[in-house]
Design a protein around this motif. Structure first.
Motif, PDB file in Angstrom:
ATOM      1  N   ALA A   1       0.924  -1.486   0.337  1.00  0.00           N
ATOM      2  CA  ALA A   1      -0.247   0.095  -0.097  1.00  0.00           C
ATOM      3  C   ALA A   1       0.908   1.101   0.052  1.00  0.00           C
ATOM      4  CB  ALA A   1      -1.324   0.208   1.265  1.00  0.00           C
ATOM      5  N   SER A   2       1.894   1.065   0.311  1.00  0.00           N
ATOM      6  CA  SER A   2       2.354   2.625   0.724  1.00  0.00           C
ATOM      7  C   SER A   2       4.596   2.161  -0.362  1.00  0.00           C
ATOM      8  CB  SER A   2       3.022   2.968   1.999  1.00  0.00           C
ATOM      9  OG  SER A   2       4.533   1.302   2.329  1.00  0.00           O
ATOM     10  N   ALA A   3       4.155   1.243  -1.284  1.00  0.00           N
ATOM     11  CA  ALA A   3       5.207   1.073  -2.196  1.00  0.00           C
ATOM     12  C   ALA A   3       5.503   2.398  -3.041  1.00  0.00           C
ATOM     13  CB  ALA A   3       4.927  -0.138  -2.311  1.00  0.00           C
ATOM     14  N   ARG A   4       6.724   2.377  -3.357  1.00  0.00           N
ATOM     15  CA  ARG A   4       6.511   3.457  -4.551  1.00  0.00           C
ATOM     16  C   ARG A   4       7.991   2.695  -5.457  1.00  0.00           C
ATOM     17  NH1 ARG A   4       9.008   8.987  -2.487  1.00  0.00           N
ATOM     18  NH2 ARG A   4       9.416   9.304  -4.432  1.00  0.00           N
ATOM     19  N   SER A   5       7.047   3.797  -6.948  1.00  0.00           N
ATOM     20  CA  SER A   5       7.051   3.312  -7.973  1.00  0.00           C
ATOM     21  C   SER A   5       8.790   3.563  -8.679  1.00  0.00           C
ATOM     22  CB  SER A   5       6.211   3.156  -8.725  1.00  0.00           C
ATOM     23  OG  SER A   5       5.854   4.135  -9.652  1.00  0.00           O
ATOM     24  N   HIS A   6       9.353   3.147  -9.171  1.00  0.00           N
ATOM     25  CA  HIS A   6      10.775   3.639  -9.512  1.00  0.00           C
ATOM     26  C   HIS A   6      11.087   2.803 -10.795  1.00  0.00           C
ATOM     27  CE1 HIS A   6      14.760   4.871 -10.287  1.00  0.00           C
ATOM     28  NE2 HIS A   6      15.291   3.212 -10.099  1.00  0.00           N
ATOM     29  N   MET A   7      12.039   3.758 -11.988  1.00  0.00           N
ATOM     30  CA  MET A   7      11.545   3.061 -12.881  1.00  0.00           C
ATOM     31  C   MET A   7      13.110   2.989 -13.731  1.00  0.00           C
ATOM     32  SD  MET A   7      10.381   3.605 -16.959  1.00  0.00           S
ATOM     33  CE  MET A   7      11.154   5.544 -16.985  1.00  0.00           C
ATOM     34  N   SER A   8      13.539   2.331 -14.402  1.00  0.00           N
ATOM     35  CA  SER A   8      15.200   2.893 -15.272  1.00  0.00           C
ATOM     36  C   SER A   8      14.902   2.115 -16.511  1.00  0.00           C
ATOM     37  CB  SER A   8      16.088   2.757 -13.958  1.00  0.00           C
ATOM     38  OG  SER A   8      16.360   0.997 -13.902  1.00  0.00           O
ATOM     39  N   ILE A   9      15.818   3.103 -17.096  1.00  0.00           N
ATOM     40  CA  ILE A   9      16.197   2.620 -18.974  1.00  0.00           C
ATOM     41  C   ILE A   9      17.120   1.925 -18.756  1.00  0.00           C
ATOM     42  CG2 ILE A   9      15.762   3.324 -21.143  1.00  0.00           C
ATOM     43  CD1 ILE A   9      13.372   5.216 -20.176  1.00  0.00           C
ATOM     44  N   VAL A  10      17.684   0.777 -19.243  1.00  0.00           N
ATOM     45  CA  VAL A  10      18.782  -0.143 -19.898  1.00  0.00           C
ATOM     46  C   VAL A  10      19.478   0.925 -20.872  1.00  0.00           C
ATOM     47  CG1 VAL A  10      19.832  -1.805 -19.913  1.00  0.00           C
ATOM     48  CG2 VAL A  10      17.974  -1.645 -17.781  1.00  0.00           C
ATOM     49  N   VAL A  11      20.542   1.200 -20.590  1.00  0.00           N
ATOM     50  CA  VAL A  11      21.861   1.753 -21.456  1.00  0.00           C
ATOM     51  C   VAL A  11      23.196   1.337 -20.949  1.00  0.00           C
ATOM     52  CG1 VAL A  11      20.234   3.974 -21.797  1.00  0.00           C
ATOM     53  CG2 VAL A  11      21.907   4.178 -20.148  1.00  0.00           C
ATOM     54  N   PRO A  12      23.251  -0.212 -21.373  1.00  0.00           N
ATOM     55  CA  PRO A  12      24.498  -0.476 -20.826  1.00  0.00           C
ATOM     56  C   PRO A  12      25.845   0.324 -21.577  1.00  0.00           C
ATOM     57  CG  PRO A  12      23.301  -2.271 -20.921  1.00  0.00           C
ATOM     58  CD  PRO A  12      22.610  -1.087 -22.370  1.00  0.00           C
ATOM     59  N   PHE A  13      26.600   0.475 -20.614  1.00  0.00           N
ATOM     60  CA  PHE A  13      28.234   1.026 -21.005  1.00  0.00           C
ATOM     61  C   PHE A  13      28.224   2.579 -21.746  1.00  0.00           C
ATOM     62  CE2 PHE A  13      28.420  -3.426 -22.070  1.00  0.00           C
ATOM     63  CZ  PHE A  13      29.352  -3.555 -20.915  1.00  0.00           C
ATOM     64  N   ALA A  14      26.639   2.958 -21.402  1.00  0.00           N
ATOM     65  CA  ALA A  14      26.698   4.630 -21.891  1.00  0.00           C
ATOM     66  C   ALA A  14      27.178   5.996 -21.223  1.00  0.00           C
ATOM     67  CB  ALA A  14      24.956   4.806 -22.359  1.00  0.00           C
ATOM     68  N   THR A  15      27.940   6.258 -22.049  1.00  0.00           N
ATOM     69  CA  THR A  15      28.344   7.297 -21.550  1.00  0.00           C
ATOM     70  C   THR A  15      27.818   8.465 -21.848  1.00  0.00           C
ATOM     71  OG1 THR A  15      30.200   8.119 -23.085  1.00  0.00           O
ATOM     72  CG2 THR A  15      30.860   6.487 -21.632  1.00  0.00           C
ATOM     73  N   ARG A  16      28.481   9.925 -21.120  1.00  0.00           N
ATOM     74  CA  ARG A  16      27.192  11.519 -21.647  1.00  0.00           C
ATOM     75  C   ARG A  16      28.381  11.345 -22.313  1.00  0.00           C
ATOM     76  NH1 ARG A  16      29.524  16.088 -17.692  1.00  0.00           N
ATOM     77  NH2 ARG A  16      27.534  16.613 -17.506  1.00  0.00           N
ATOM     78  N   GLU A  17      29.173  11.335 -23.179  1.00  0.00           N
ATOM     79  CA  GLU A  17      30.269  11.704 -24.079  1.00  0.00           C
ATOM     80  C   GLU A  17      28.786  10.709 -25.771  1.00  0.00           C
ATOM     81  OE1 GLU A  17      32.185  12.294 -21.837  1.00  0.00           O
ATOM     82  OE2 GLU A  17      31.972  10.424 -22.447  1.00  0.00           O
ATOM     83  N   SER A  18      28.308   9.464 -25.459  1.00  0.00           N
ATOM     84  CA  SER A  18      27.331   8.603 -26.760  1.00  0.00           C
ATOM     85  C   SER A  18      25.881   9.120 -26.311  1.00  0.00           C
ATOM     86  CB  SER A  18      28.012   7.411 -26.094  1.00  0.00           C
ATOM     87  OG  SER A  18      27.216   7.077 -24.859  1.00  0.00           O
ATOM     88  N   LEU A  19      26.160   9.437 -25.612  1.00  0.00           N
ATOM     89  CA  LEU A  19      24.215   9.867 -25.478  1.00  0.00           C
ATOM     90  C   LEU A  19      23.662  11.657 -25.306  1.00  0.00           C
ATOM     91  CD1 LEU A  19      22.694   7.193 -22.877  1.00  0.00           C
ATOM     92  CD2 LEU A  19      22.860   7.184 -25.118  1.00  0.00           C
ATOM     93  N   GLY A  20      24.718  12.448 -24.512  1.00  0.00           N
ATOM     94  CA  GLY A  20      24.660  13.367 -24.246  1.00  0.00           C
ATOM     95  C   GLY A  20      23.773  13.224 -23.249  1.00  0.00           C
ATOM     96  N   ILE A  21      23.795  12.917 -22.083  1.00  0.00           N
ATOM     97  CA  ILE A  21      22.814  12.856 -21.297  1.00  0.00           C
ATOM     98  C   ILE A  21      24.068  12.803 -20.015  1.00  0.00           C
ATOM     99  CG2 ILE A  21      21.479  12.011 -19.497  1.00  0.00           C
ATOM    100  CD1 ILE A  21      19.942  10.927 -22.608  1.00  0.00           C
ATOM    101  N   PRO A  22      23.821  13.782 -19.153  1.00  0.00           N
ATOM    102  CA  PRO A  22      24.801  14.078 -17.534  1.00  0.00           C
ATOM    103  C   PRO A  22      24.714  12.680 -17.260  1.00  0.00           C
ATOM    104  CG  PRO A  22      22.645  15.185 -17.427  1.00  0.00           C
ATOM    105  CD  PRO A  22      22.525  14.724 -18.542  1.00  0.00           C
ATOM    106  N   ASP A  23      26.009  12.459 -16.439  1.00  0.00           N
ATOM    107  CA  ASP A  23      26.071  11.468 -15.718  1.00  0.00           C
ATOM    108  C   ASP A  23      26.579  11.175 -14.292  1.00  0.00           C
ATOM    109  OD1 ASP A  23      28.581  12.445 -15.548  1.00  0.00           O
ATOM    110  OD2 ASP A  23      30.419  11.230 -16.917  1.00  0.00           O
ATOM    111  N   SER A  24      25.829  12.342 -14.118  1.00  0.00           N
ATOM    112  CA  SER A  24      25.521  11.983 -12.068  1.00  0.00           C
ATOM    113  C   SER A  24      24.104  13.555 -11.930  1.00  0.00           C
ATOM    114  CB  SER A  24      26.509  13.656 -11.601  1.00  0.00           C
ATOM    115  OG  SER A  24      27.102  14.568 -12.380  1.00  0.00           O
ATOM    116  N   ARG A  25      23.761  13.124 -10.299  1.00  0.00           N
ATOM    117  CA  ARG A  25      22.520  14.132 -10.575  1.00  0.00           C
ATOM    118  C   ARG A  25      22.863  15.858 -10.286  1.00  0.00           C
ATOM    119  NH1 ARG A  25      17.064  12.017  -7.158  1.00  0.00           N
ATOM    120  NH2 ARG A  25      16.404  13.591  -7.549  1.00  0.00           N
ATOM    121  N   LYS A  26      22.056  16.609 -10.954  1.00  0.00           N
ATOM    122  CA  LYS A  26      22.543  17.702 -11.046  1.00  0.00           C
ATOM    123  C   LYS A  26      20.950  19.094 -11.262  1.00  0.00           C
ATOM    124  CE  LYS A  26      26.947  17.654 -13.070  1.00  0.00           C
ATOM    125  NZ  LYS A  26      28.188  17.918 -14.348  1.00  0.00           N
TER     126      LYS A  26
END
Length: 180
Positions: free
Chosen positions: A134-159
């Motif tokens: 009843a109190s559980a929270r959902s979390h989703m992640s999208i798998v991108v094995p070996f991806a980097t900031r350079e390869s995807l253009g997405i930050p690699d830390s939570r800013k």
């Protein structure tokens, strides 16, 4: 005599009925992590004591769910059936009987020597966890094995509150999607 026969019939029928009821409850808990539109046709697995996977319900939509709840924690998970080897390896390492440090060392060694099972690029892991369902929270992640900031253009830390790559450059790399 009739009563004895009826009692024996009931005694024989109860264990399968009880097992079916327990399996149905486990199926319901496991698929709770999946989006509603995918729950009815998802495959549901459970882990045998020897670490092997048993299928509780065969599905048809390519989604695989399992329940890892304990007495004090609700935990249901779903992902693509394509990720079964990764799920099996995670389960084997996590249930090896080692300490937290020893288990992490197993994951690290497999990553280093190339034996780490890799999830399919772009597949999703859905998790539903909490003290209880009843109190559980959902979390989703999208798998991108070996991806980097350079390869995807997405930050690699939570800013900020935006999407970022956790575990960049490893087989564990995945997109963190805040707010889901």
């Amino acid at each position: 005599m009739k009563r004895v026969f009826l009692f024996l019939c009931a005694a024989v029928a109860l264990p399968p009925a009880a097992n079916a009821q327990m399996a149905n409850a486990e199926i319901a808990r496991a698929v709770a992590a999946a989006p509603a539109r995918l729950q009815a046709d998802a495959t549901v697995i459970t882990f045998a004591n020897d670490g092997s996977i048993e299928i509780l319900r065969q599905g048809s939509n390519g989604v695989m769910c399992w329940d890892e709840s304990s007495a004090d924690r609700f935990a249901a998970h779903c992902t693509s059936e394509e990720n079964r080897a990764r799920v099996e390896q995670n389960h084997a390492f996590n249930n090896s009987g080692g300490t937290s440090d020893e288990i992490q060392a197993m994951f690290d060694a497999a990553e280093r020597d190339g034996t780490r099972a890799v999830s399919g690029f772009g597949t999703i892991y859905d998790h539903l966890t909490g003290a209880d369902q009843a109190s559980a929270r959902s979390h989703m992640s999208i798998v991108v094995p070996f991806a980097t900031r350079e390869s995807l253009g997405i930050p690699d830390s939570r800013k900020s509150d935006g999407v970022w790559i956790m575990g960049a450059g490893t087989s564990t790399a995945h997109l963190m999607v805040p707010g889901r």
